[in-house]
Design an enzyme around this catalytic site. Structure first.
Site, mmCIF file in Angstrom:
data_model
loop_
_atom_site.group_PDB
_atom_site.id
_atom_site.type_symbol
_atom_site.label_atom_id
_atom_site.label_comp_id
_atom_site.label_asym_id
_atom_site.label_seq_id
_atom_site.Cartn_x
_atom_site.Cartn_y
_atom_site.Cartn_z
ATOM 1 N N SER A 33 0.847 -1.195 0.000
ATOM 2 C CA SER A 33 0.000 0.000 0.000
ATOM 3 C C SER A 33 0.877 1.238 0.000
ATOM 4 C CB SER A 33 -0.908 -0.003 1.228
ATOM 5 O OG SER A 33 -0.129 0.281 2.377
ATOM 6 N N LYS A 34 0.201 2.366 -0.095
ATOM 7 C CA LYS A 34 0.860 3.679 -0.154
ATOM 8 C C LYS A 34 2.003 3.818 0.839
ATOM 9 C CE LYS A 34 -0.904 6.048 -3.340
ATOM 10 N NZ LYS A 34 0.108 5.661 -4.311
ATOM 11 N N ARG A 35 1.790 3.230 2.020
ATOM 12 C CA ARG A 35 2.803 3.503 3.031
ATOM 13 C C ARG A 35 4.105 2.766 2.737
ATOM 14 N NH1 ARG A 35 2.807 -0.296 6.975
ATOM 15 N NH2 ARG A 35 1.220 -1.789 6.386
ATOM 16 N N GLY B 72 5.386 3.065 -0.225
ATOM 17 C CA GLY B 72 5.963 3.849 -1.323
ATOM 18 C C GLY B 72 5.078 3.746 -2.550
#
Ligand code: GLU
Length: 500
Positions: free
Chosen positions: A250-252, A254
């Site tokens: 996920s986004k976290r 990168g």
């Protein structure tokens, strides 16, 4: 063999979904099959034409082409679910007519109350079945009176639905835990499980490869295949792509979308080759393989049951390797937007493009991604002797006379030398500076590097120095910011040193 990729156009293409598309595509291409692209856009609030266009563009960029799809049509179109509503309605009517589906008038409040009661009694939450027993005539009357109604599937009681997943093995679900699910919502929109079966059935899909988040949908879909009399496809559910901490990527972690990897300067063949290896291995410890070879070797049955971890370091390594193999003209063109963002060029003409292509040996092999190209090539476009000397690491180089002597000799030699157009010209010049200054090795090369590039590190000088002089000879129409010649640089550096 007919396979499909069926994205919902509600955002950008996630690399996990790109891998799903790739596996379907590899299987189709490896078996002379057909690859279908279908857009699942029945969620009108979340679907956007821009997202659809972006997904198509990312798939094309990855080199995944399709044989039937929304842009090119095909024998089983249309390929956008929003354009297939009449087909879903006709199939719903068939199921209503045979008593395998029924109208449901339950309101949202009633359904919520049922759910709360089931949760309070620790029962599985499913449709309580209130409208299952309605007489068809009563239902028709209520509909005629304008009461909104969904259409639900009458899930057969007391059965077990079993299927052999090609990745996960045998999967079995008891129908008693499946409530009568919605096929068509009261406002007429088909539910995913219904639309997907109508589509896969009508499109003759033989094999479905998709994310494991759909495993629990599959028993519902199999019941619908049976009810509609369609032959179900074989299923393979892929474990999700994980980040290094084993949580879904996920986004976290990168970058997650194909677009982000693209913007960072990964080559499509590198990302494609890397994604093929997330959860599958071509065997023999092979990793770097051309795409037709990947397709030839790909086998769903060899896909791993456990989640694949997205390993950015490995992707970087692959990208570096593919950059080294890439055609210089192509790499130069791919580098161009990054250099433009850095302010080093506008629109290069043919001469400018050829010059950029000639720079690629200084970039490929030295960076992981093309977004790093501007930093690597900055020395060409930015030269300021005084600013360089103001830097501590550079100034430290000139604390003693020898380095100053080298720069003086360099400046003098360049006054009479012609432009350093190639490696031989550069080497001949260095020989003269060596003789004049009496220095060698690091004591010779370091001051030369600093005087010509303003930097203490960077590409090989016998590539960098000729690149500087070839750049300095470019016409303004080449579209690059002006590049100072080696002669200009050495002279400026010598006088900055004299002032300092
Ligand atoms: N539109 C669904 C998704 O994006 C497709 C699932 C399927 O392949 O059946 O998850």
């Amino acid at each position: 063999m007919r396979l499909r990729f069926a994205p919902s156009p509600t955002g950008r293409l996630h690399v996990g979904n790109a891998r799903t598309a790739l596996f379907n595509w590899l299987l189709a291409r490896g078996h002379g099959g057909t690859f279908i692209l279908r857009i699942e856009d029945t969620d009108a609030e979340r679907s956007t034409p821009a997202s659809e266009a972006g997904i198509l563009d990312d798939l094309r960029w990855l080199g995944l082409d399709w044989d039937e799809g929304p842009d090119i049509g095909g024998p089983h179109g249309p390929y956008r679910q929003s354009e297939r509503l009449a087909l879903y309605a006709a199939h719903a009517d068939r199921l209503l007519a045979t008593g395998q589906a029924y109208y449901c008038f339950c309101t949202a409040e009633e359904l919520e109350r049922d759910r709360a009661r089931q949760l309070a009694h620790q029962l599985p939450t499913k449709y309580a079945g209130r409208c299952r027993q309605l007489l068809p005539d009563d239902a028709q009357r209520r509909r005629a009176a304008g009461e909104p109604a969904a259409i639900r599937f009458k899930v057969p009681h007391g059965r077990e639905v079993v299927f052999d997943d090609r990745v996960r093995g045998r999967v079995a679900w008891h129908t008693d835990v499946i409530g009568d699910f919605v096929l068509v919502r009261s406002e007429g929109r088909p539910a995913y499980n219904f639309a997907v079966v109508v589509d896969d059935g009508l499109m003759g899909v033989t094999d479905v490869i998709r994310g494991e988040d759909h495993v629990s949908n599959t028993p519902r879909q199999l019941l619908l295949y049976e009810a509609l009399g369609y032959v179900p496809p074989r299923f393979a559910h892929l474990a999700l792509v994980m980040g290094p901490d084993h949580a879904p990527l996920s986004k976290r972690h990168g970058a997650t979308s194909v677009g982000e990897f693209r913007a960072r300067g990964y080559l499509p063949e590198a990302l494609r080759n890397y994604l093929a290896l997330v959860g599958w291995s071509p065997g023999h410890d092979d990793e770097l393989l051309p795409v037709d070879e990947l397709a030839r070797r790909f086998s769903v049955d060899a896909v791993s049951k456990s989640a694949g971890v997205f390993d950015v370091a490995k992707l970087d390594w692959m990208n570096r390797t593919y950059m080294k193999q890439a055609d210089p003209a192509r790499l130069g063109a791919l580098m161009t937007p990054h250099l433009r963002d850095a302010g080093y060029l506008t629109a290069p003409d043919e001469e400018g493009a050829a010059f950029l292509a000639s720079l690629t040996p200084m970039v490929a092999g030295a960076v992981d991604r093309l977004e790093e190209a501007p930093a690597r090539l900055r020395f060409l476009f930015v030269f300021d002797a005084a600013a360089a000397l103001a830097r501590e690491d550079v100034a430290a180089e000139f604390g003693h006379g020898d380095a100053r002597g080298v720069v003086a000799a360099l400046a003098e030699a360049l006054e009479t030398a012609g432009p350093l157009t190639d490696r031989d010209a550069y080497r001949a010049l260095v020989a003269r500076v060596k003789e004049a200054s009496g220095q060698k090795g690091r004591a010779l090369f370091h001051p030369i590097r600093v005087a010509l590039t303003g930097e203490t590190g960077g590409p090989e000088l016998d590539l960098a120095a000729p690149a500087i002089d070839r750049g300095a000879a470019l016409a303004p129409s080449s579209g690059l910011v002006p590049i100072r010649s080696c002669r200009h640089r050495a002279r400026a550096f010598a006088s900055a040193l004299a002032r300092g």
